[in-house]
Design a protein around this motif. Structure first.
Motif, PDB file in Angstrom:
ATOM      1  N   VAL A 153       5.464   3.894   0.276  1.00 63.30           N
ATOM      2  CA  VAL A 153       5.426   2.480  -0.117  1.00 63.30           C
ATOM      3  C   VAL A 153       4.934   1.619   1.048  1.00 63.30           C
ATOM      4  N   LEU A 154       5.434   1.889   2.257  1.00 61.14           N
ATOM      5  CA  LEU A 154       5.001   1.126   3.431  1.00 61.14           C
ATOM      6  C   LEU A 154       3.506   1.296   3.679  1.00 61.14           C
ATOM      7  N   ARG A 155       3.034   2.524   3.536  1.00 68.87           N
ATOM      8  CA  ARG A 155       1.602   2.762   3.733  1.00 68.87           C
ATOM      9  C   ARG A 155       0.778   2.019   2.689  1.00 68.87           C
ATOM     10  N   ALA A 156       1.271   1.988   1.474  1.00 69.85           N
ATOM     11  CA  ALA A 156       0.548   1.278   0.413  1.00 69.85           C
ATOM     12  C   ALA A 156       0.520  -0.220   0.691  1.00 69.85           C
ATOM     13  N   LYS A 157       1.628  -0.763   1.223  1.00 72.69           N
ATOM     14  CA  LYS A 157       1.670  -2.202   1.551  1.00 72.69           C
ATOM     15  C   LYS A 157       0.706  -2.517   2.690  1.00 72.69           C
ATOM     16  N   MET A 158       0.634  -1.623   3.673  1.00 70.08           N
ATOM     17  CA  MET A 158      -0.308  -1.820   4.773  1.00 70.08           C
ATOM     18  C   MET A 158      -1.742  -1.775   4.263  1.00 70.08           C
ATOM     19  N   ALA A 159      -2.003  -0.934   3.296  1.00 69.34           N
ATOM     20  CA  ALA A 159      -3.347  -0.852   2.724  1.00 69.34           C
ATOM     21  C   ALA A 159      -3.711  -2.157   2.034  1.00 69.34           C
ATOM     22  N   VAL A 160      -2.728  -2.793   1.378  1.00 73.55           N
ATOM     23  CA  VAL A 160      -2.979  -4.090   0.731  1.00 73.55           C
ATOM     24  C   VAL A 160      -3.300  -5.145   1.783  1.00 73.55           C
ATOM     25  N   ASP A 161      -2.498  -5.155   2.843  1.00 73.68           N
ATOM     26  CA  ASP A 161      -2.722  -6.143   3.907  1.00 73.68           C
ATOM     27  C   ASP A 161      -4.094  -5.956   4.543  1.00 73.68           C
ATOM     28  N   THR A 162      -4.455  -4.694   4.774  1.00 72.80           N
ATOM     29  CA  THR A 162      -5.761  -4.421   5.379  1.00 72.80           C
ATOM     30  C   THR A 162      -6.882  -4.879   4.460  1.00 72.80           C
ATOM     31  N   ALA A 163      -6.710  -4.637   3.174  1.00 71.11           N
ATOM     32  CA  ALA A 163      -7.746  -5.030   2.217  1.00 71.11           C
ATOM     33  C   ALA A 163      -7.897  -6.541   2.150  1.00 71.11           C
ATOM     34  N   GLN A 164      -6.808  -7.256   2.390  1.00 68.89           N
ATOM     35  CA  GLN A 164      -6.853  -8.719   2.294  1.00 68.89           C
ATOM     36  C   GLN A 164      -7.396  -9.377   3.563  1.00 68.89           C
ATOM     37  N   GLU A 165      -7.541  -8.616   4.640  1.00 71.41           N
ATOM     38  CA  GLU A 165      -8.121  -9.191   5.856  1.00 71.41           C
ATOM     39  C   GLU A 165      -9.560  -9.627   5.583  1.00 71.41           C
ATOM     40  N   SER A 166     -10.006 -10.835   6.156  1.00 72.33           N
ATOM     41  CA  SER A 166     -11.293 -11.435   5.778  1.00 72.33           C
ATOM     42  C   SER A 166     -12.285 -11.556   6.934  1.00 72.33           C
ATOM     43  N   PHE A 167     -12.131 -10.736   7.973  1.00 66.09           N
ATOM     44  CA  PHE A 167     -13.041 -10.862   9.118  1.00 66.09           C
ATOM     45  C   PHE A 167     -14.485 -10.652   8.691  1.00 66.09           C
ATOM     46  N   LYS A 235     -14.461  -6.444  -1.289  1.00 66.82           N
ATOM     47  CA  LYS A 235     -13.153  -6.883  -0.818  1.00 66.82           C
ATOM     48  C   LYS A 235     -12.182  -7.011  -1.989  1.00 66.82           C
ATOM     49  N   ARG A 236     -12.656  -7.620  -3.063  1.00 65.43           N
ATOM     50  CA  ARG A 236     -11.786  -7.783  -4.229  1.00 65.43           C
ATOM     51  C   ARG A 236     -11.379  -6.428  -4.819  1.00 65.43           C
ATOM     52  N   ARG A 237     -12.363  -5.497  -4.879  1.00 75.11           N
ATOM     53  CA  ARG A 237     -12.060  -4.168  -5.425  1.00 75.11           C
ATOM     54  C   ARG A 237     -11.070  -3.428  -4.536  1.00 75.11           C
ATOM     55  N   ALA A 238     -11.254  -3.536  -3.216  1.00 75.72           N
ATOM     56  CA  ALA A 238     -10.344  -2.866  -2.286  1.00 75.72           C
ATOM     57  C   ALA A 238      -8.940  -3.434  -2.397  1.00 75.72           C
ATOM     58  N   ILE A 239      -8.872  -4.763  -2.549  1.00 78.87           N
ATOM     59  CA  ILE A 239      -7.553  -5.389  -2.689  1.00 78.87           C
ATOM     60  C   ILE A 239      -6.878  -4.928  -3.978  1.00 78.87           C
ATOM     61  N   ALA A 240      -7.664  -4.861  -5.066  1.00 77.51           N
ATOM     62  CA  ALA A 240      -7.101  -4.446  -6.359  1.00 77.51           C
ATOM     63  C   ALA A 240      -6.595  -2.999  -6.296  1.00 77.51           C
ATOM     64  N   GLU A 241      -7.395  -2.123  -5.690  1.00 76.96           N
ATOM     65  CA  GLU A 241      -6.985  -0.716  -5.594  1.00 76.96           C
ATOM     66  C   GLU A 241      -5.749  -0.567  -4.721  1.00 76.96           C
ATOM     67  N   GLU A 243      -3.450  -2.825  -4.208  1.00 74.52           N
ATOM     68  CA  GLU A 243      -2.299  -3.361  -4.924  1.00 74.52           C
ATOM     69  C   GLU A 243      -1.813  -2.383  -6.004  1.00 74.52           C
ATOM     70  N   ILE A 244      -2.764  -1.702  -6.673  1.00 72.36           N
ATOM     71  CA  ILE A 244      -2.374  -0.686  -7.668  1.00 72.36           C
ATOM     72  C   ILE A 244      -1.611   0.446  -6.995  1.00 72.36           C
ATOM     73  N   GLY A 245      -2.116   0.897  -5.834  1.00 72.75           N
ATOM     74  CA  GLY A 245      -1.433   1.957  -5.099  1.00 72.75           C
ATOM     75  C   GLY A 245      -0.044   1.538  -4.669  1.00 72.75           C
ATOM     76  N   TYR A 246       0.072   0.273  -4.287  1.00 73.32           N
ATOM     77  CA  TYR A 246       1.383  -0.233  -3.856  1.00 73.32           C
ATOM     78  C   TYR A 246       2.359  -0.263  -5.034  1.00 73.32           C
ATOM     79  N   ARG A 247       1.883  -0.781  -6.172  1.00 73.27           N
ATOM     80  CA  ARG A 247       2.757  -0.845  -7.345  1.00 73.27           C
ATOM     81  C   ARG A 247       3.164   0.560  -7.810  1.00 73.27           C
ATOM     82  N   SER A 248       2.217   1.512  -7.740  1.00 74.22           N
ATOM     83  CA  SER A 248       2.520   2.891  -8.138  1.00 74.22           C
ATOM     84  C   SER A 248       3.557   3.514  -7.210  1.00 74.22           C
ATOM     85  N   ALA A 249       3.402   3.260  -5.914  1.00 72.22           N
ATOM     86  CA  ALA A 249       4.361   3.799  -4.944  1.00 72.22           C
ATOM     87  C   ALA A 249       5.745   3.214  -5.169  1.00 72.22           C
TER      88      ALA A 249
END
Length: 485
Positions: A153-167, A235-241, A243-249
């Protein structure tokens, strides 16, 4: 019956007791045309001694009634084997031929089964997967499994945060804005040059340069705008994926933290049973495409070759090579009422002198057959032959024990006599005079060639008399013998 037994007994007694009579031969000497009579007398010292009466005792013991006949050794089982389902399938393998010995369960022949075997493998795999899922539900969550899932679950949350980064997106947007500003400047310069060109203040060459600068600025802007849109989409697709991984976890964590309810376990069990039934059905379908031996035996006939369709009966086999054989015998219509299933028997054969085999009546046919004017019934007996000595076709002496009377009064058969149509025995009328005897009727029970049961008329220990046989005529009383030609 009694007279027959008596006569046999008397013959035996005479063989034992009678001494050989010596006769002087009369020799006729024929000389020429006449003859001379020769008369010889036996010397007195060679006279045959008288045979004395014999005395016997009434005894107590067992008397059996038997039925003697003959029969032959036969296979106790024979079967015709066929495929239960053939369809369009041809024989893929025939593993036996006539004369082969086979074991129980041995595959004798196969139809083409490649397709059904693939179905069996697939059904088996599905069943194992279903069993594994059921086992997980039944054993419930483990502490280590919960900790592992929390980490997921923690890894999935980190993946969401990384996907939301906008550099990357911010840089693309900045480049797009700068390009847009350059485009606006190029467009203004072009419009100024065009005004001056229309007024004749600038040359055509200067006008073309302004136009080229505008085209380049537009191309640069379009490229950066497309890149920005692409990065935005990724970016939007990465964020969606993510978030799906996070919800599944999170869902999996909640699932293993809470034990499965009874309905889920029951559903999993039903699925396992369904798949097991499906697998069993596939195996049954495979069994229909093969013929196996039902027991140890010998192949008698095979009707079919590889690549052809089998002909019924496809395979015929029996157990003639086993020690579980039977004896087939015939009994007369007079004896059919005496014989019934379950009676014990003693069996013997000339192939093994002095040896007997126990047996038992297993079947008495209710249907008669007539052979050369004689009516007989088929009787089948089992035989105990653990060493497998008997072979099919051997002729057996069969003695069926119709009954046994235990602890009864009996006398040797030689003591039995008959007077006036009645069976009886002789008692000593006067012990002081052995020659004096009286006849006493008796009631007979079971009898054998050696002994006879007496149901009444005597008691244990009674002394009976067996009269001596009458001696032959005295040769001295025959006078002379004459002869001539």
């Amino acid at each position: 019956m009694a007279e027959t037994v008596l006569n046999d007994a008397l013959l035996k007694l005479r063989r034992k007791r009678r001494k050989k009579w010596i006769w002087t031969m009369v020799v006729l000497l024929v000389i020429g045309g006449g003859g001379t009579a020769v008369y010889l007398k036996l010397p007195k010292e060679q006279a045959v001694p008288l045979v004395q009466d014999e005395t016997l005792k009434v005894e107590r013991g067992d008397v059996s009634e038997k039925l003697d006949t003959s029969g032959t050794v036969q296979a106790s089982k024979e079967v015709k084997l066929n495929f239960t389902s053939t369809g369009e399938n041809k024989l893929a393998a025939v593993n036996v031929k006539a004369g082969d010995k086979v074991k129980r369960g041995q595959v004798l022949a196969l139809l083409d089964s490649s397709e059904i075997k693939m179905q069996i493998q697939s059904a088996s795999d599905n069943l194992e997967i279903s069993k594994s899922k059921l086992a997980e539900l039944e054993k419930g969550p483990k502490a280590e499994d919960i900790e592992i899932q929390k980490t997921n679950v923690l890894r999935a949350k980190m993946a969401v945060d990384t996907a939301q980064e906008s550099f990357e997106l911010e840089e693309a947007e900045s480049q797009k804005k700068a390009s847009k500003k350059q485009l606006e400047q190029a467009r203004k310069a072009y419009e100024d040059q065009k005004f001056l060109h229309d007024a004749g203040a600038v040359s055509n060459s200067e006008m073309e340069q302004a136009e080229q600068a505008l085209d380049k600025a537009q191309t640069d802007y379009d490229g950066l705008d497309l890149q920005f849109r692409k990065i935005m989409s990724q970016k939007r697709r990465a964020i969606a994926e993510a978030e799906i991984g996070y919800r599944s976890a999170m869902a999996e964590l909640r699932k293993i933290e809470v034990p499965a309810d009874a309905s889920n376990i029951q559903s999993a069990r039903i699925e396992v049973r369904r798949l097991a039934t499906e697998l069993e059905q596939k195996k049954n379908d495979l069994n229909k495409l093969q013929v196996t031996a039902p027991w140890d035996g010998v192949i008698l006939k095979v009707n079919g070759d590889v690549g052809t369709s089998p002909t019924a009966p496809f395979i015929v086999m029996n157990n003639s090579d086993s020690n579980n054989l039977k004896i087939g015998a015939k009994i007369s219509q007079n004896d059919i009422v005496k014989v019934k299933k379950g009676l014990s028997a003693v069996l013997s054969t000339n192939a093994y002198p002095g040896e007997s085999f126990p047996g038992k009546v297993q079947f008495v046919s209710p249907e008669a057959s007539t052979d050369e004017g004689m009516t007989t019934y088929l009787m089948e007996l089992s035989v105990h032959d653990p060493k497998g000595k008997l072979k099919t076709g051997m002729v057996m002496n069969v003695s069926v024990i119709l009954g046994v009377h235990k602890n009864v009064l009996f006398v040797p058969a030689i003591a039995l006599r008959s007077e006036g149509g009645q069976d009886g025995v002789y008692f000593a009328a006067n012990p002081a005079n052995p020659g004096a005897r009286t006849f006493k009727p008796v009631e007979l029970g079971f009898y054998t060639p050696d002994r006879v049961e007496l149901k009444s008329g005597v008691k244990e220990g009674d002394t009976l008399i067996v009269p001596a046989p009458e001696p032959p005529p005295d040769p001295s009383a025959m006078g002379g013998m004459q002869g001539g030609f």
